[in-house]
Design a protein around this motif. Sequence first.
Motif, PDB file in Angstrom:
ATOM      1  N   CYS B 177       0.834  -1.203   0.000  1.00 11.22           N
ATOM      2  CA  CYS B 177       0.000   0.000   0.000  1.00 11.22           C
ATOM      3  C   CYS B 177       0.871   1.256   0.000  1.00 11.22           C
ATOM      4  O   CYS B 177       0.523   2.261  -0.612  1.00 11.22           O
ATOM      5  CB  CYS B 177      -0.939  -0.012   1.200  1.00 11.22           C
ATOM      6  N   CYS B 210      -8.447   3.492   1.996  1.00 12.65           N
ATOM      7  CA  CYS B 210      -8.209   2.487   0.948  1.00 12.65           C
ATOM      8  C   CYS B 210      -8.948   2.851  -0.344  1.00 12.65           C
ATOM      9  O   CYS B 210     -10.110   3.223  -0.315  1.00 12.65           O
ATOM     10  CB  CYS B 210      -8.697   1.133   1.447  1.00 12.65           C
ATOM     11  N   CYS B 213      -7.221  -0.645  -4.705  1.00 11.80           N
ATOM     12  CA  CYS B 213      -6.394  -0.916  -5.886  1.00 11.80           C
ATOM     13  C   CYS B 213      -6.024  -2.382  -5.986  1.00 11.80           C
ATOM     14  O   CYS B 213      -5.676  -2.875  -7.049  1.00 11.80           O
ATOM     15  CB  CYS B 213      -5.114  -0.084  -5.817  1.00 11.80           C
ATOM     16  N   CYS B 216      -2.467  -4.773  -2.077  1.00 15.88           N
ATOM     17  CA  CYS B 216      -2.243  -5.563  -0.860  1.00 15.88           C
ATOM     18  C   CYS B 216      -2.730  -6.984  -1.054  1.00 15.88           C
ATOM     19  O   CYS B 216      -2.104  -7.932  -0.574  1.00 15.88           O
ATOM     20  CB  CYS B 216      -2.962  -4.903   0.326  1.00 15.88           C
TER      21      CYS B 216
HETATM   22  S1  SF4 Z   1      -6.461  -2.089  -1.770  1.00 17.88           S
HETATM   23 FE1  SF4 Z   1      -4.823  -2.440  -0.291  1.00 17.88          FE
HETATM   24  S2  SF4 Z   1      -3.026  -1.510  -1.245  1.00 17.88           S
HETATM   25 FE2  SF4 Z   1      -4.782  -0.675  -2.316  1.00 17.88          FE
HETATM   26  S3  SF4 Z   1      -5.277   1.194  -1.222  1.00 17.88           S
HETATM   27 FE3  SF4 Z   1      -6.511  -0.415  -0.289  1.00 17.88          FE
HETATM   28  S4  SF4 Z   1      -5.299  -1.101   1.443  1.00 17.88           S
HETATM   29 FE4  SF4 Z   1      -3.895   0.039   0.108  1.00 17.88          FE
END
Ligand code: SF4
Lengths: 82, 950
Positions: B177, B210, B213, B216
């Motif tokens: 992230c 969050c 995306c 993570c």
């Molecule tokens: S999906 Fe995961 S990596 Fe992407 S913004 Fe959210 S917490 Fe961060």
Amino acid sequence: MNTEHLVQMANQIAQYYAVFPDHAEALDGVATHLRRFWEPRMRAAMYAHLDQHRGQGLHPLALEALTSRAEQLRPAAPAAKP
Amino acid sequence: MTAIHDLDYGTPASESTTLVTLTIDGIPVTVPAGTSLMRAAQMAGIAVPKLCATDSLKAFGSCRLCLVQVEGRKGFPASCTTPAEQGLQVVTQNSKLAQLRRGVMELYISDHPLDCLTCSANGDCELQDMAGAVGLREVRYGFDGANHLKAEKDTSNPYFTFDASKCIVCSRCVRACEEVQGTYALTIDGRGFDSKVSPGQMEPFMASECVSCGACVQACPTATLMENSVIEAGTPEREVVTTCAYCGVGCAFTAELRGAEVVRMTPYKDGKANHGHSCVKGRFAWGYATHPDRITKPMIRKRITDPWKEVSWEEAIGYAAAEFKRLQAQYGRSSVGAISSSRCTNEETYLMQKLVRTAFGNNNIDTCARVCHSPTGYGLKQTLGESAGTQDFDSVRHTDVMFVIGANPTDGHPVFASQMKRRLREGAKLIVADPRQIDLVRSPHVEASYHLKLRPGTNVALINSLAHVIVTEGLVAEQFVAERCDVESFRQWREFVARAENSPEALEDVTGVPAAEMRGAARLYATGGNGAIYYGLGVTEHSQGSTMVMGIANLAMATGNIGREGVGVNPLRGQNNVQGSCDMGSFPHELPGYRHVLEDSTRALFEGTWGVTLESEPGLRIPNMFDAALEGSFKGLYLEGEDIAQSDPNTQHVTAALEAMECIVVQDLFLNETAKFAHVFLPGSSFLEKDGTFTNAERRISRVRKVMPPVGGKADWEITVDLAVALGYPMAYSHPSEIMDEIARLTPTFTGVSYDRIDELGSIQWPCNAEHPAGTPVMHEQTFVRGKGRFMLTQYVATEERVNQRYPLILTTGRILSQYNVGAQTRRTENVQWHEEDRLEIHPHDAEERGIKEGDWVGIVSRAGETTLRARITDRVQPGVVYTTFHHPESGANVITTENSDWATNCPEYKVTAVQVMPVFGASEWQSRFRKFTEEQLALLDQAGAEAQG
Ligand code: SF4
Ligand code: SF4
Ligand code: SF4
Ligand code: FES
């Protein structure tokens, strides 16, 4: 075609070229733009406006380009027939 | 989890050009200096066990599973954090190492549920793999001690689940992230045994920062962060590499499937535009492809008040062709035309323009780039000689000063925004010119040096002020200009911008930007090292859009910021294939490769291959088509993938033009707004259902590969071929690769492009020809495409769309991360959870003056029309400016926008509309009519289905 709209568009083109210090270059700029990007029925409508209303509302540079470069710009009538 | 068959090297590749040779388990291996021992081992075919390392992230060295022994060194260094050196002798396997690793694994497993057989990650879990790899046979600590097995699941995100009981606290997600996405939404709370991963302040994912995306999820080695689609459908079995069909970043994806069902879209590590990253749209929002709203049968009707009738493909195509022929016989050859879309592949847009030029016999072809980036094509061609951005995305790694103008990358081009943010965290400087505070201005570890908060519509005044400072403060790159640019045009430009009327002080009242800030920003851009300009629709969608593009090119040339890595002029293209659709001759004045229809030699070339005589007059552009339709000389339109009734300005003008036409053929996935005015509906195919190519904002041509059969039975290119044949013009292609071969034969910048070559190189940035056989990442390196760079004069002309007492506010429009354009696709996915309606952003001061409170319904009136939206009160917009997105048709954002347009290209002035905003209680008259019309049209659609069944 919507004449008012065409006049507005032609004037915008003229306003862009009006700042060019060389008048002939400015005229060429306007004329070439109209020739390269305006479909014949748009140019025909512009000339109809010139013929019927002496190009009322046109920026002087647009008017001059249309009159002085008519040979290049006035489409062979009728424009849109097969 | 990464794609199921991806090889993970554990740590990122080293960019060093120095090579070192070492031996690993007796095998000699040569790698770039700085490569980790772990990566070097994997390159030699030896997989060292690992948990906290993955090759998208910097090594962290926390799990201690990857220990190795190095001859002559003490202890057991972690292979992920130890760099390879010349002559090292490394051992990755022996009984001591095995014992140590088993000890580590025992600890992990003792706090992990042992439900492997029923776990969604079964067979695709690194923890499971590692337990096997280290030969774990027993867990001495037992499973009864303190553990986290009862931790609650977080299912707030619609696309993935967070099952904390399975977390091994490797922090890969947290680092992904931060490093990959740059959002910093995750933290590890607590220490030691108590440490746990959580979004924000122990919030659910959806309540946190969050942006979904997926980085993570991809980084997680266990089933802790898992795609819901995999939980539901099971792990994928096969994969196909393809390209995202949303924005102009053009991310490469691995579509992972079970049979013909897509289970997961995983960003492709070797994708050169995205390097394994993605955003919420490409990664998760693909469910629209199988949405029940898809229309899968061709339909026709005589009048738009008639019910639709489902017919065979032959009948639908035959009907459309007969109608077009009838119209041409009755109203003339120029009475019909077509509009293609940036959502189409290159091959499809090429065929559309070919159909218009050959079968219709005119040049009435246009594409949606008309309403977004047509000024880019015009402006860059005039100044630099080529209608395209100058760099690849990776160029930003060498940028020292980023200048972002009228673009909102974190929402519009999210994956590239992550790359920008990474460079900004490394210390590059940022200048933003935007009326609104975009996220990039201030985000974690990123802060713009200057935010030039200009008034909408004053871009050219801004660029002239900046140029004034550069010219009058002696900041011109004189040598570059003397060698590379047209001297006379530079002289004229220098004289022009140096005039006092163009100084920041003189224009302060126009732009609203304090002169000191303008001077500071100009100095920073000119002297801060490599300066790169990134711009978007906030530049192009103005009455002076083309002038501004030329002004940007002038600035880059004057400061020598062009022709090498790290600099350049970079249009961020909205949709996936804006660049490609323009390249393919989709404009009414240009044949493929940006060659004017007036040029005899160009026409002769195409006439030779196409076997017809081509029209030499330019055709109608989209807004001209509408005017001609209302005048009565334009009667028939073929549209593929473009929803002009929602996306084009002054909706009521557009729908009046549609109603005035006699035959409208819509080829699309859904009954979109335009299709409600159509007479023929041809079911289109989504990007998952066909082969082709897209060209992204960096001129990168990437393959789109078919992963499932077209739900309507035909790929879009086949439909266009059938229509051309029915119109009497034969087209004989058996696969889109043959269309690309024809493009390559006819287009000098494409001569080296073929499907085989793309497969070989992964993707290709045009120009790709004998001179550049592997493509061209950076353009204009030695000379400009037009020879000498040409400076163009850029007089500021205020827009005619002025505020007055009646319309005192300026409305500007934009987009949001989770939604895509007219929203036809994203609205049919769970992405609506982030944006279920368009709202009007208004400054607290303007809101208070009007008695508007957060969430109130407000009426927005312009000279063109009126609609209603709910208000969001925020100081992101300045007083006097209101802002909205345009993703929902019933919002009617384009009912308000006017037909004012760019002087050179007719690109609409979406970004400036004078409006009044007032509290209201009901829907606007347009909205009431829209709702009624929509209901009627849906009923007519239902009758089609009912009749077919009856
Ligand atoms: S999906 Fe995961 S990596 Fe992407 S913004 Fe959210 S917490 Fe961060
Ligand atoms: S959620 Fe996954 S990636 Fe994050 S710490 Fe836990 S196991 Fe590691
Ligand atoms: S929408 Fe754009 S940034 Fe997001 S995955 Fe697709 S191409 Fe990449
Ligand atoms: S993989 Fe090297 S310490 Fe975790």
